[in-house]
Design an enzyme around this catalytic site. Structure first.
Site, PDB file in Angstrom:
ATOM      1  N   ASP A 103     -16.769   7.494  20.332  1.00  0.00           N
ATOM      2  CA  ASP A 103     -17.760   8.094  21.227  1.00  0.00           C
ATOM      3  C   ASP A 103     -19.128   8.195  20.558  1.00  0.00           C
ATOM      4  O   ASP A 103     -20.140   7.811  21.127  1.00  0.00           O
ATOM      5  CB  ASP A 103     -17.286   9.480  21.720  1.00  0.00           C
ATOM      6  CG  ASP A 103     -16.873  10.423  20.587  1.00  0.00           C
ATOM      7  OD1 ASP A 103     -16.910  10.022  19.407  1.00  0.00           O
ATOM      8  OD2 ASP A 103     -16.510  11.570  20.891  1.00  0.00           O
ATOM      9  N   ASP A 106     -21.888  10.054  13.866  1.00  0.00           N
ATOM     10  CA  ASP A 106     -22.787  11.150  13.485  1.00  0.00           C
ATOM     11  C   ASP A 106     -22.968  11.119  11.962  1.00  0.00           C
ATOM     12  O   ASP A 106     -23.754  10.329  11.454  1.00  0.00           O
ATOM     13  CB  ASP A 106     -22.166  12.450  13.998  1.00  0.00           C
ATOM     14  CG  ASP A 106     -23.041  13.670  13.830  1.00  0.00           C
ATOM     15  OD1 ASP A 106     -24.263  13.534  13.765  1.00  0.00           O
ATOM     16  OD2 ASP A 106     -22.491  14.791  13.760  1.00  0.00           O
ATOM     17  N   PHE A 155     -27.180  17.876  20.106  1.00  0.00           N
ATOM     18  CA  PHE A 155     -25.745  17.889  20.380  1.00  0.00           C
ATOM     19  C   PHE A 155     -25.528  17.488  21.831  1.00  0.00           C
ATOM     20  O   PHE A 155     -26.108  18.073  22.740  1.00  0.00           O
ATOM     21  CB  PHE A 155     -25.133  19.266  20.110  1.00  0.00           C
ATOM     22  CG  PHE A 155     -23.642  19.185  19.961  1.00  0.00           C
ATOM     23  CD1 PHE A 155     -23.069  18.844  18.739  1.00  0.00           C
ATOM     24  CD2 PHE A 155     -22.810  19.418  21.052  1.00  0.00           C
ATOM     25  CE1 PHE A 155     -21.691  18.735  18.604  1.00  0.00           C
ATOM     26  CE2 PHE A 155     -21.430  19.320  20.918  1.00  0.00           C
ATOM     27  CZ  PHE A 155     -20.873  18.975  19.690  1.00  0.00           C
TER      28      PHE A 155
HETATM   29  P1  IMP Z   1     -18.878  12.208  12.184  1.00  0.00           P
HETATM   30  O1  IMP Z   1     -17.589  12.200  11.423  1.00  0.00           O
HETATM   31  O2  IMP Z   1     -19.802  13.276  11.686  1.00  0.00           O
HETATM   32  O3  IMP Z   1     -19.550  10.878  12.275  1.00  0.00           O
HETATM   33  O4  IMP Z   1     -18.573  12.741  13.615  1.00  0.00           O
HETATM   34  C1  IMP Z   1     -17.972  11.997  14.542  1.00  0.00           C
HETATM   35  C2  IMP Z   1     -17.285  12.896  15.531  1.00  0.00           C
HETATM   36  O5  IMP Z   1     -17.914  14.178  15.638  1.00  0.00           O
HETATM   37  C3  IMP Z   1     -17.379  12.263  16.896  1.00  0.00           C
HETATM   38  O6  IMP Z   1     -16.273  11.444  17.138  1.00  0.00           O
HETATM   39  C4  IMP Z   1     -17.406  13.479  17.787  1.00  0.00           C
HETATM   40  O7  IMP Z   1     -16.102  13.871  18.106  1.00  0.00           O
HETATM   41  C5  IMP Z   1     -18.058  14.561  16.971  1.00  0.00           C
HETATM   42  N1  IMP Z   1     -19.496  14.695  17.302  1.00  0.00           N
HETATM   43  C6  IMP Z   1     -20.546  14.373  16.533  1.00  0.00           C
HETATM   44  N2  IMP Z   1     -21.704  14.615  17.146  1.00  0.00           N
HETATM   45  C7  IMP Z   1     -21.374  15.101  18.365  1.00  0.00           C
HETATM   46  C8  IMP Z   1     -22.149  15.517  19.513  1.00  0.00           C
HETATM   47  O8  IMP Z   1     -23.390  15.511  19.553  1.00  0.00           O
HETATM   48  N3  IMP Z   1     -21.432  15.946  20.584  1.00  0.00           N
HETATM   49  C9  IMP Z   1     -20.078  15.980  20.615  1.00  0.00           C
HETATM   50  N4  IMP Z   1     -19.316  15.571  19.578  1.00  0.00           N
HETATM   51  C10 IMP Z   1     -19.959  15.145  18.459  1.00  0.00           C
HETATM   52 MG    MG Z   2     -14.580  12.193  18.393  1.00  0.00          MG
END
Ligand code: IMP
Ligand code: MG
Length: 179
Positions: A103, A106, A155
């Site tokens: 999705d 981040d 977010f």
């Molecule tokens: P990462 O491991 O920090 O790259 O985060 C990835 C996961 O964090 C995604 O698959 C989402 O489930 C969650 N995430 C990161 N940013 C957002 C956001 O803005 N809204 C909702 N979920 C997020």
């Molecule tokens: Mg996720």
């Protein structure tokens, strides 16, 4: 339309037409890149569920699907850094062309972890597509092969994305600001 969010002000960032148009483009691009080869989509639960359904229907390929459950956020808009598997793959990916469907990218911690786990299963190839990319927040050196939209450091919820498991059903991507 279901607002799903009494008391919260959710500003639309990407409307349904914009999402549909871009996902159709991604479908054409991915179909061209894998032409003539079967493709296994691996969706990362739960956030990728809506995007994966939309993307899969735009692929002119022999497609099969599987899901990997991963949890990274616990009732918060900030990452804890911890990633864990909540559901394993149902089918082997050894020797297959695999496209991981996410999705949002981040910090990159989830992607880095998932790519490590999946590459150990020796797919023929391993690529990634993410609906949204928030490059300003990256702490790990990972990027996606295909990106739907680059978004600012806000977010977002809807189209599969949640805040504390809420708002996944919204038909567009909206900015969530905790009250
Ligand atoms: P990462 O491991 O920090 O790259 O985060 C990835 C996961 O964090 C995604 O698959 C989402 O489930 C969650 N995430 C990161 N940013 C957002 C956001 O803005 N809204 C909702 N979920 C997020
Ligand atoms: Mg996720």
């Amino acid at each position: 339309m279901n607002e799903g969010a009494p008391g919260n002000d959710l500003e639309v960032l990407l409307d349904t037409e914009t999402l549909d148009r871009r996902i159709a483009e991604l479908g054409r691009e991915i179909s061209a890149d894998y032409r003539g080869r079967p493709l296994r989509l691996v969706g990362i639960l739960k956030g990728s569920w809506v995007f994966m359904a939309s993307l899969a229907r735009r692929l002119e390929l022999e497609v099969t699907v599987d899901f990997l459950g991963v949890a990274s956020y616990e009732r918060s808009t900030e990452p804890t850094g911890a990633v864990r598997i909540t559901k394993d793959l149902d089918h082997s990916i050894e020797g297959l062309d695999v496209l991981v469907v996410e999705d949002i990218l981040d910090t990159g911690r989830t992607f880095e972890y998932i790519l490590g786990v999946l590459s150990a299963h020796r797919p023929r190839s391993l690529k990634t597509v993410t609906l949204l990319d928030k490059p300003s927040r990256r702490v790990r050196p990972v990027k996606a092969d295909y990106v739907g939209f680059t978004v600012p450091d806000v977010f977002v919820v809807g189209y599969g994305l949640d805040y504390a498991q809420r708002f996944r059903h919204l038909p567009d991507v909206r900015i969530f600001r905790p009250a």
